[in-house]
Write a protein that holds these residues in place. Structure first.
Motif, PDB file in Angstrom:
ATOM      1  N   ARG A  12      72.579   5.162  23.794  1.00 25.09           N
ATOM      2  CA  ARG A  12      73.030   6.111  22.768  1.00 25.09           C
ATOM      3  C   ARG A  12      74.212   5.093  22.077  1.00 25.09           C
ATOM      4  O   ARG A  12      74.422   5.197  20.917  1.00 25.09           O
ATOM      5  N   ASP A  13      75.232   4.339  22.965  1.00 22.78           N
ATOM      6  CA  ASP A  13      75.968   3.422  22.214  1.00 22.78           C
ATOM      7  C   ASP A  13      75.391   2.472  21.295  1.00 22.78           C
ATOM      8  O   ASP A  13      76.022   2.049  20.351  1.00 22.78           O
ATOM      9  N   THR A  14      74.330   1.946  22.036  1.00 24.25           N
ATOM     10  CA  THR A  14      73.580   0.775  20.937  1.00 24.25           C
ATOM     11  C   THR A  14      72.984   1.540  19.648  1.00 24.25           C
ATOM     12  O   THR A  14      73.432   0.968  18.692  1.00 24.25           O
ATOM     13  N   LEU A  15      72.426   2.710  19.610  1.00 25.88           N
ATOM     14  CA  LEU A  15      72.081   3.397  18.666  1.00 25.88           C
ATOM     15  C   LEU A  15      72.938   4.008  17.538  1.00 25.88           C
ATOM     16  O   LEU A  15      72.969   3.572  16.480  1.00 25.88           O
ATOM     17  N   GLU A  16      74.043   4.339  18.347  1.00 27.23           N
ATOM     18  CA  GLU A  16      75.437   4.675  17.562  1.00 27.23           C
ATOM     19  C   GLU A  16      76.086   3.558  16.720  1.00 27.23           C
ATOM     20  O   GLU A  16      76.264   3.517  15.684  1.00 27.23           O
ATOM     21  N   SER A  17      76.146   2.292  17.177  1.00 30.40           N
ATOM     22  CA  SER A  17      76.815   1.039  16.745  1.00 30.40           C
ATOM     23  C   SER A  17      75.799   0.728  15.659  1.00 30.40           C
ATOM     24  O   SER A  17      76.507   0.125  14.679  1.00 30.40           O
ATOM     25  N   ARG A  18      74.668   0.721  15.624  1.00 27.35           N
ATOM     26  CA  ARG A  18      73.699   0.351  14.738  1.00 27.35           C
ATOM     27  C   ARG A  18      73.630   1.130  13.430  1.00 27.35           C
ATOM     28  O   ARG A  18      72.963   1.123  12.665  1.00 27.35           O
ATOM     29  N   GLY A  19      73.998   2.442  13.599  1.00 28.95           N
ATOM     30  CA  GLY A  19      73.842   3.496  12.585  1.00 28.95           C
ATOM     31  C   GLY A  19      72.764   4.096  12.559  1.00 28.95           C
ATOM     32  O   GLY A  19      72.329   5.033  11.791  1.00 28.95           O
ATOM     33  N   VAL A  20      72.093   4.181  13.617  1.00 27.28           N
ATOM     34  CA  VAL A  20      70.601   4.711  13.900  1.00 27.28           C
ATOM     35  C   VAL A  20      70.594   6.169  14.463  1.00 27.28           C
ATOM     36  O   VAL A  20      69.839   7.006  14.199  1.00 27.28           O
TER      37      VAL A  20
END
Length: 146
Positions: A12-20
């Motif tokens: 979730r954090d990775t997807l959030e940080s990528r704006g996805v």
């Protein structure tokens, strides 16, 4: 070894940080609306007026980074995925812009015009436009004497 909860948080954090993540949520919402939409009930055709109104709203939403809302509007309204050219939209609305007005959505300029307008005692007379086929005839609202 990481737990399932830790892996979920990391993804979730990775997807959030990528704006996805927001894009995925918006796409899921649009697909849910589409699945729930009663396909047996035909949508009224997208009138020229609704096309222009939706485009003004889409431009405003995207300017304010409400991209998820804009994607749902596009999915629900049947608006073309590709936005109309701004100059085309301005021409259709018979709007002339200066350099500063081009940096904000057309809705801002229209709002500014009507809010600062002092004609007719500060009021603007609106006339009924052509209505979609589903609206009852004669329901364009009261006239100037109402």
């Amino acid at each position: 070894m990481a737990t399932v909860t830790e892996l979920k948080c990391a993804v979730r954090d990775t997807l959030e940080s990528r704006g996805v993540l927001g894009q995925l949520k918006a796409r899921i919402r649009a697909e849910v609306f589409s699945a729930l939409d009663d396909q047996r009930e035909a949508r009224p055709p997208l009138s020229h007026e609704n096309l222009l109104i939706n485009e003004l709203i889409r431009e405003y939403l995207e300017f304010n980074r409400y991209r998820h809302t804009a994607s749902v509007l596009t999915a629900e309204s049947g608006q073309p995925d590709v936005a109309l050219d701004r100059q085309f939209l301005a021409n259709e609305l018979k709007v002339t812009e200066d350099a500063s007005s081009k940096s904000v959505p057309l809705l801002y300029g229209l709002m500014c015009h009507f809010v600062s307008s002092s004609d007719a005692g500060g009021k603007v007379f609106l006339q009924g436009a052509s209505l979609p086929a589903a609206a009852p005839a004669g329901s364009t609202g009261p006239g100037p004497d109402a």
